[in-house]
Design an enzyme around this catalytic site. Structure first.
Site, PDB file in Angstrom:
ATOM      1  N   ASP A   1      -7.903 -30.412 -45.695  1.00 14.17           N
ATOM      2  CA  ASP A   1      -8.998 -31.192 -45.121  1.00 14.17           C
ATOM      3  C   ASP A   1     -10.016 -30.372 -44.343  1.00 14.17           C
ATOM      4  O   ASP A   1     -10.733 -30.906 -43.504  1.00 14.17           O
ATOM      5  CB  ASP A   1      -8.393 -32.242 -44.184  1.00 14.17           C
TER       6      ASP A   1
ATOM      7  N   HIS B   1      -6.103 -19.590 -30.271  1.00 13.50           N
ATOM      8  CA  HIS B   1      -7.042 -19.615 -31.394  1.00 13.50           C
ATOM      9  C   HIS B   1      -8.236 -18.715 -31.064  1.00 13.50           C
ATOM     10  O   HIS B   1      -8.535 -18.501 -29.883  1.00 13.50           O
ATOM     11  CB  HIS B   1      -7.497 -21.066 -31.588  1.00 13.50           C
TER      12      HIS B   1
ATOM     13  N   GLU C   1      -1.854 -30.921 -50.899  1.00 10.63           N
ATOM     14  CA  GLU C   1      -1.695 -31.669 -49.636  1.00 10.63           C
ATOM     15  C   GLU C   1      -2.683 -32.852 -49.611  1.00 10.63           C
ATOM     16  O   GLU C   1      -3.454 -33.044 -48.674  1.00 10.63           O
ATOM     17  CB  GLU C   1      -1.871 -30.789 -48.396  1.00 10.63           C
TER      18      GLU C   1
ATOM     19  N   ARG D   1     -11.306 -29.560 -33.033  1.00 12.87           N
ATOM     20  CA  ARG D   1     -12.716 -29.699 -32.674  1.00 12.87           C
ATOM     21  C   ARG D   1     -12.955 -30.909 -31.766  1.00 12.87           C
ATOM     22  O   ARG D   1     -13.721 -30.826 -30.808  1.00 12.87           O
ATOM     23  CB  ARG D   1     -13.536 -29.836 -33.966  1.00 12.87           C
TER      24      ARG D   1
ATOM     25  N   HIS E   1      -6.517 -26.289 -30.727  1.00 14.22           N
ATOM     26  CA  HIS E   1      -7.797 -25.858 -31.294  1.00 14.22           C
ATOM     27  C   HIS E   1      -8.702 -26.971 -31.810  1.00 14.22           C
ATOM     28  O   HIS E   1      -9.859 -26.741 -32.138  1.00 14.22           O
ATOM     29  CB  HIS E   1      -7.565 -24.882 -32.458  1.00 14.22           C
TER      30      HIS E   1
ATOM     31  N   GLU F   1     -11.924 -33.654 -40.196  1.00 19.54           N
ATOM     32  CA  GLU F   1     -10.938 -33.539 -41.272  1.00 19.54           C
ATOM     33  C   GLU F   1     -10.687 -34.856 -42.012  1.00 19.54           C
ATOM     34  O   GLU F   1     -10.449 -34.860 -43.223  1.00 19.54           O
ATOM     35  CB  GLU F   1      -9.620 -32.978 -40.732  1.00 19.54           C
TER      36      GLU F   1
HETATM   37  C1  UD1 Z   1     -10.864 -24.921 -38.756  1.00 20.10           C
HETATM   38  C2  UD1 Z   1     -10.845 -26.243 -39.519  1.00 20.10           C
HETATM   39  C3  UD1 Z   1      -9.691 -27.110 -39.036  1.00 20.10           C
HETATM   40  C4  UD1 Z   1      -8.361 -26.350 -39.048  1.00 20.10           C
HETATM   41  C5  UD1 Z   1      -8.531 -25.051 -38.287  1.00 20.10           C
HETATM   42  C6  UD1 Z   1      -7.263 -24.239 -38.360  1.00 20.10           C
HETATM   43  C7  UD1 Z   1     -12.979 -27.231 -40.208  1.00 20.10           C
HETATM   44  C8  UD1 Z   1     -14.179 -27.979 -39.787  1.00 20.10           C
HETATM   45  N1  UD1 Z   1     -12.085 -26.968 -39.257  1.00 20.10           N
HETATM   46  O1  UD1 Z   1     -11.169 -25.234 -37.417  1.00 20.10           O
HETATM   47  O2  UD1 Z   1      -9.580 -28.240 -39.875  1.00 20.10           O
HETATM   48  O3  UD1 Z   1      -7.381 -27.140 -38.439  1.00 20.10           O
HETATM   49  O4  UD1 Z   1      -9.600 -24.294 -38.857  1.00 20.10           O
HETATM   50  O5  UD1 Z   1      -7.230 -23.237 -37.389  1.00 20.10           O
HETATM   51  O6  UD1 Z   1     -12.858 -26.872 -41.350  1.00 20.10           O
HETATM   52  N2  UD1 Z   1     -12.832 -17.564 -35.206  1.00 20.10           N
HETATM   53  C9  UD1 Z   1     -12.795 -16.190 -35.223  1.00 20.10           C
HETATM   54  N3  UD1 Z   1     -11.924 -15.577 -36.109  1.00 20.10           N
HETATM   55  C10 UD1 Z   1     -11.117 -16.268 -36.934  1.00 20.10           C
HETATM   56  C11 UD1 Z   1     -11.159 -17.667 -36.900  1.00 20.10           C
HETATM   57  C12 UD1 Z   1     -12.026 -18.300 -36.038  1.00 20.10           C
HETATM   58  O7  UD1 Z   1     -13.490 -15.518 -34.494  1.00 20.10           O
HETATM   59  O8  UD1 Z   1     -10.348 -15.655 -37.689  1.00 20.10           O
HETATM   60  C13 UD1 Z   1     -13.755 -18.241 -34.257  1.00 20.10           C
HETATM   61  C14 UD1 Z   1     -15.225 -18.109 -34.680  1.00 20.10           C
HETATM   62  O9  UD1 Z   1     -16.020 -17.985 -33.537  1.00 20.10           O
HETATM   63  C15 UD1 Z   1     -15.475 -19.455 -35.357  1.00 20.10           C
HETATM   64  C16 UD1 Z   1     -14.637 -20.370 -34.486  1.00 20.10           C
HETATM   65  O10 UD1 Z   1     -13.454 -19.636 -34.209  1.00 20.10           O
HETATM   66  O11 UD1 Z   1     -16.846 -19.774 -35.362  1.00 20.10           O
HETATM   67  C17 UD1 Z   1     -14.277 -21.718 -35.073  1.00 20.10           C
HETATM   68  O12 UD1 Z   1     -13.798 -21.588 -36.412  1.00 20.10           O
HETATM   69  P1  UD1 Z   1     -13.984 -22.848 -37.422  1.00 20.10           P
HETATM   70  O13 UD1 Z   1     -13.393 -22.511 -38.737  1.00 20.10           O
HETATM   71  O14 UD1 Z   1     -15.396 -23.305 -37.394  1.00 20.10           O
HETATM   72  O15 UD1 Z   1     -13.189 -24.015 -36.728  1.00 20.10           O
HETATM   73  P2  UD1 Z   1     -11.646 -24.173 -36.366  1.00 20.10           P
HETATM   74  O16 UD1 Z   1     -11.585 -24.857 -35.056  1.00 20.10           O
HETATM   75  O17 UD1 Z   1     -10.966 -22.877 -36.548  1.00 20.10           O
HETATM   76  N1  UDP Z   2       0.161 -20.153 -36.839  1.00 19.75           N
HETATM   77  C1  UDP Z   2       0.231 -18.765 -36.914  1.00 19.75           C
HETATM   78  N2  UDP Z   2      -0.092 -18.022 -35.811  1.00 19.75           N
HETATM   79  C2  UDP Z   2      -0.482 -18.578 -34.643  1.00 19.75           C
HETATM   80  C3  UDP Z   2      -0.574 -20.000 -34.571  1.00 19.75           C
HETATM   81  C4  UDP Z   2      -0.261 -20.759 -35.696  1.00 19.75           C
HETATM   82  O1  UDP Z   2       0.606 -18.220 -37.957  1.00 19.75           O
HETATM   83  O2  UDP Z   2      -0.770 -17.837 -33.696  1.00 19.75           O
HETATM   84  C5  UDP Z   2       0.484 -20.956 -38.047  1.00 19.75           C
HETATM   85  C6  UDP Z   2       1.455 -22.083 -37.865  1.00 19.75           C
HETATM   86  O3  UDP Z   2       2.798 -21.652 -38.123  1.00 19.75           O
HETATM   87  C7  UDP Z   2       1.009 -23.087 -38.916  1.00 19.75           C
HETATM   88  C8  UDP Z   2      -0.481 -22.853 -39.018  1.00 19.75           C
HETATM   89  O4  UDP Z   2      -0.727 -21.573 -38.438  1.00 19.75           O
HETATM   90  O5  UDP Z   2       1.574 -22.781 -40.190  1.00 19.75           O
HETATM   91  C9  UDP Z   2      -1.253 -23.908 -38.278  1.00 19.75           C
HETATM   92  O6  UDP Z   2      -2.574 -23.512 -38.192  1.00 19.75           O
HETATM   93  P1  UDP Z   2      -3.607 -24.177 -37.201  1.00 19.75           P
HETATM   94  O7  UDP Z   2      -2.899 -24.772 -36.048  1.00 19.75           O
HETATM   95  O8  UDP Z   2      -4.654 -23.146 -36.957  1.00 19.75           O
HETATM   96  O9  UDP Z   2      -4.283 -25.286 -38.121  1.00 19.75           O
HETATM   97  P2  UDP Z   2      -3.902 -26.801 -38.517  1.00 19.75           P
HETATM   98  O10 UDP Z   2      -2.540 -26.812 -39.076  1.00 19.75           O
HETATM   99  O11 UDP Z   2      -4.066 -27.620 -37.280  1.00 19.75           O
HETATM  100  O12 UDP Z   2      -4.957 -27.157 -39.512  1.00 19.75           O
END
Ligand code: UD1
Ligand code: UDP
Length: 365
Positions: free
Chosen positions: A96, A238, A118, A207, A205, A132
């Site tokens: 999602d 995160h 999924e 949003r 994390h 999502e």
């Molecule tokens: C995204 C997904 C969410 C998922 C989550 C898992 C969307 C809208 N959101 O949210 O569904 O649960 O990932 O973690 O698709 N960033 C880094 N390095 C990284 C990753 C993130 O610097 O490797 C920082 C960046 O500043 C980025 C911000 O995190 O802009 C947010 O990342 P983003 O993918 O927009 O949203 P998530 O909250 O991670």
């Molecule tokens: N996870 C990881 N390292 C971390 C935190 C989470 O590998 O520091 C793994 C966790 O085991 C799970 C997945 O990341 O499999 C969950 O990701 P996240 O919480 O970012 O996203 P969501 O599941 O909420 O979309």
């Protein structure tokens, strides 16, 4: 030879798609192509490395502090050429995220069939989780193959009018990943730091929780940690800078919690398996912790994983500071309440979801 392209971009999608990639690569009649959007960067690369997956295409779209418009337009802009060049017989997407939704939209525009891994998770509250719930409902309009992790997910799709012949209950591929991660002989300096104290595992994390809800969570956690001398918390944070700022403001000087960089999935599962309980707003962690018999306080207003709630191992506590404080305290101080939640449950399959999906694709494509 049928060409299957898998597209994903964030950490959880990678954790759940890599076992499938490695399974599809074993199948002779299938050419597997991997395209990452790079919606995440470091957190995605960490997973690719663990599973030894090297993408064929990388859209590298991540920007610091990206918003939903940034993600949507960058992917849409860059993926068109790849879909037109590869012309896959099927594009597989996961869950999602915005990567999943936008890829499905791009596939629709280029008339590439979509398979959704999924599929069928729902809260039916379009703003929770945000965005999502919209993303996954929108993907379901387009998807030709729907790989539902549970019977409940299948029911949602049937109730929405999806053709039964497109839906397969396979279990969740995260369980496939978990078969190989948790080991007996495991050590980590952070676990040494926690020592014989009860270790609380924390992630956050979402949003819709950025801002006040997240500050409420952190304040509640801090109050409880301050009141219990035999409890320590480990929080792999995160990379979102907004999350980092809030955690630093609220927890930065708290000596009972270690806020550490994201850990790889191998470490993460081993931490989960060894914690006393988990506080999270993550989706994936709600699937993982119950199977280790670890209670989870879900700091969200809704969940698309009611299976764990019905089994009693997940408790939805919302984002109100006092409610989180109350439940966190209760589970630490009341053995009976803890025991009610601490039992192993795994409604998400037997760890062979990837094989099932690959079998279905081999037969039907
Ligand atoms: C995204 C997904 C969410 C998922 C989550 C898992 C969307 C809208 N959101 O949210 O569904 O649960 O990932 O973690 O698709 N960033 C880094 N390095 C990284 C990753 C993130 O610097 O490797 C920082 C960046 O500043 C980025 C911000 O995190 O802009 C947010 O990342 P983003 O993918 O927009 O949203 P998530 O909250 O991670
Ligand atoms: N996870 C990881 N390292 C971390 C935190 C989470 O590998 O520091 C793994 C966790 O085991 C799970 C997945 O990341 O499999 C969950 O990701 P996240 O919480 O970012 O996203 P969501 O599941 O909420 O979309």
């Amino acid at each position: 030879m049928k060409k299957i392209m898998l597209v994903f971009g964030t950490r959880p999608e990678a954790i759940k798609m890599c076992p499938l990639i490695n399974e599809l690569k074993k199948r002779e009649g299938i050419k597997t192509i991997v395209c990452v959007t790079g919606q995440h960067r470091e957190m995605l690369d960490q997973v690719l490395k663990i599973f030894h997956v090297i993408p064929d295409y990388d859209l590298s779209i991540m920007k610091q502090g990206q918003n939903l418009f940034d993600i949507t337009t960058s992917i849409l802009d860059k993926i068109k050429a790849i879909l037109e060049e590869v012309k896959p017989n099927l594009c597989l997407i996961h869950g999602d995220t915005s990567t999943a939704f936008v890829t499905a939209l791009a596939c629709f525009y280029t008339q590439v069939p979509v398979g959704h891994v999924e599929a069928g998770l729902r809260t039916y509250n379009i703003y929770s989780p945000y965005p999502e719930e919209f993303n996954r409902q929108a993907v379901s309009i387009i998807s030709r193959f729907n790989f539902a992790p549970t019977e409940l997910a299948k029911k949602h799709l049937l109730d929405e009018g999806k053709d039964a012949s497109t839906i397969y209950v396979t279990g969740n591929t995260v369980i496939d990943a978990m078969r190989h991660t948790v080991v007996d002989n495991y050590h980590h300096p952070e676990l040494d730091w926690a020592g014989s104290d009860r270790m609380i595992f924390i992630t956050a994390h979402r949003r819709e929780n950025l801002g006040q809800p997240m500050r409420n969570m952190f304040r509640a956690i801090r109050r409880v940690l301050d009141e219990h001398s035999d409890v320590k918390a480990i929080y792999p944070i995160h990379m979102n800078p907004v999350v980092r700022r809030a955690a630093d403001d609220e927890l930065g000087d708290c000596t009972k919690i270690h806020i550490i960089e994201p850990i790889d999935v191998f470490d993460c599962h081993n931490f989960e398996a060894r914690c006393f309980l988990c506080l999270t707003d993550s989706g994936g962690i709600q699937e993982e912790c119950p199977s280790y018999g670890k209670p989870v306080l879900v700091m969200r207003d809704t969940t698309e994983r009611p299976e764990g709630m019905e089994a009693g191992t997940l408790k939805l506590v919302g984002t109100n500071e006092d409610k989180i404080y109350e439940w966190f305290t209760k589970l630490l101080d009341d053995e009976k309440e803890y025991a009610k939640m601490a039992h192993a449950v795994n409604p998400y399959g037997d760890g062979h979801a990837s094989e099932r999906i690959a079998d279905i694709l081999e037969e039907k494509l």
